[in-house]
Design an enzyme around this catalytic site. Structure first.
Site, PDB file in Angstrom:
ATOM      1  N   HIS A   1      -3.970   5.291   5.487  1.00 52.96           N
ATOM      2  CA  HIS A   1      -3.819   6.588   4.817  1.00 52.96           C
ATOM      3  C   HIS A   1      -4.598   6.610   3.503  1.00 52.96           C
ATOM      4  CE1 HIS A   1      -1.473   9.699   2.492  1.00 52.96           C
ATOM      5  NE2 HIS A   1      -1.752  10.365   3.603  1.00 52.96           N
ATOM      6  N   ASP A   2      -4.485   5.537   2.719  1.00 54.55           N
ATOM      7  CA  ASP A   2      -5.251   5.446   1.469  1.00 54.55           C
ATOM      8  C   ASP A   2      -6.746   5.524   1.754  1.00 54.55           C
ATOM      9  OD1 ASP A   2      -2.838   5.107   0.169  1.00 54.55           O
ATOM     10  OD2 ASP A   2      -3.197   3.022  -0.423  1.00 54.55           O
TER      11      ASP A   2
ATOM     12  N   GLY B   1       2.866   3.857  -1.602  1.00 61.95           N
ATOM     13  CA  GLY B   1       3.167   4.221  -2.980  1.00 61.95           C
ATOM     14  C   GLY B   1       1.891   4.238  -3.787  1.00 61.95           C
TER      15      GLY B   1
ATOM     16  N   TYR C   1       0.778  -1.235   0.000  1.00 62.12           N
ATOM     17  CA  TYR C   1       0.000   0.000   0.000  1.00 62.12           C
ATOM     18  C   TYR C   1       0.809   1.285   0.000  1.00 62.12           C
ATOM     19  CZ  TYR C   1      -4.265  -2.615   0.465  1.00 62.12           C
ATOM     20  OH  TYR C   1      -5.316  -3.457   0.208  1.00 62.12           O
TER      21      TYR C   1
ATOM     22  N   ASP D   1      -2.651  12.880   6.709  1.00 68.60           N
ATOM     23  CA  ASP D   1      -1.196  12.863   6.536  1.00 68.60           C
ATOM     24  C   ASP D   1      -0.477  12.802   7.884  1.00 68.60           C
ATOM     25  OD1 ASP D   1      -1.658  12.999   3.833  1.00 68.60           O
ATOM     26  OD2 ASP D   1      -0.885  15.026   3.568  1.00 68.60           O
TER      27      ASP D   1
ATOM     28  N   GLY E   1      -1.282   3.167  -5.805  1.00 71.01           N
ATOM     29  CA  GLY E   1      -2.191   2.023  -5.774  1.00 71.01           C
ATOM     30  C   GLY E   1      -2.218   1.335  -4.432  1.00 71.01           C
TER      31      GLY E   1
END
EC number: 3.1.1.4
Length: 145
Positions: free
Chosen positions: A75-76, A57, A55, A119, A59
């Site tokens: 985070h995604d 980076g 996860y 973030d 995609g």
């Protein structure tokens, strides 16, 4: 108009059309990088997190390989929630500070607050999670199913 002027005008128009198809770069990536550096007190360069696990980076798929990779999945997911709120997390600029206790957000709008919180949470998670070199630059097609 001279033929040479027409060629120059045509070249400018074509280059502008091509540039409009290029997606914008994530503007807050630099801010996120600084939050990471502040949270981990410079102990690991931010780029080490750009190609880690399933996860961290571009995609993301499958099961996170470890605690650090779970930070990236959270985070995604947080960015996904921001998008549902109508925010553009990769383009949202916000105010933050790096204090003696680590980074903190100081923003005005709801989107700025939410994205900065995403973030900030990830940066602090990175700082407390072990980094396993064997999970850097893995073959995601095999390990992230």
């Amino acid at each position: 108009m001279y033929p040479a002027h027409l060629l120059v005008l045509l070249a400018v128009c074509v280059s502008l059309l091509g540039a409009s198809a290029i997606p914008p770069l994530p503007l807050n990536l630099v801010q996120f990088t600084y939050l990471i550096q502040c949270a981990n007190k410079g102990s690991r360069a931010s780029y080490h997190y750009a190609d880690y696990g399933c996860y961290c980076g571009a995609g993301g798929s499958g099961t996170p390989v470890d605690e650090l990779d779970r930070c990236c999945k959270v985070h995604d997911d947080c960015y996904g929630e921001a998008e549902k709120m109508g925010c553009y997390p990769k383009l949202t600029m916000y105010n933050y500070y790096c204090g003696t206790e680590g980074p903190y957000c100081n923003t005005k709008t709801d989107c700025q607050r939410y994205v900065c919180a995403c973030d900030l949470q990830a940066a602090k998670c990175f700082a407390r999670s072990p980094y396993n070199n064997k999970n850097y630059n893995i073959d995601t097609s095999k390990r992230c199913k």
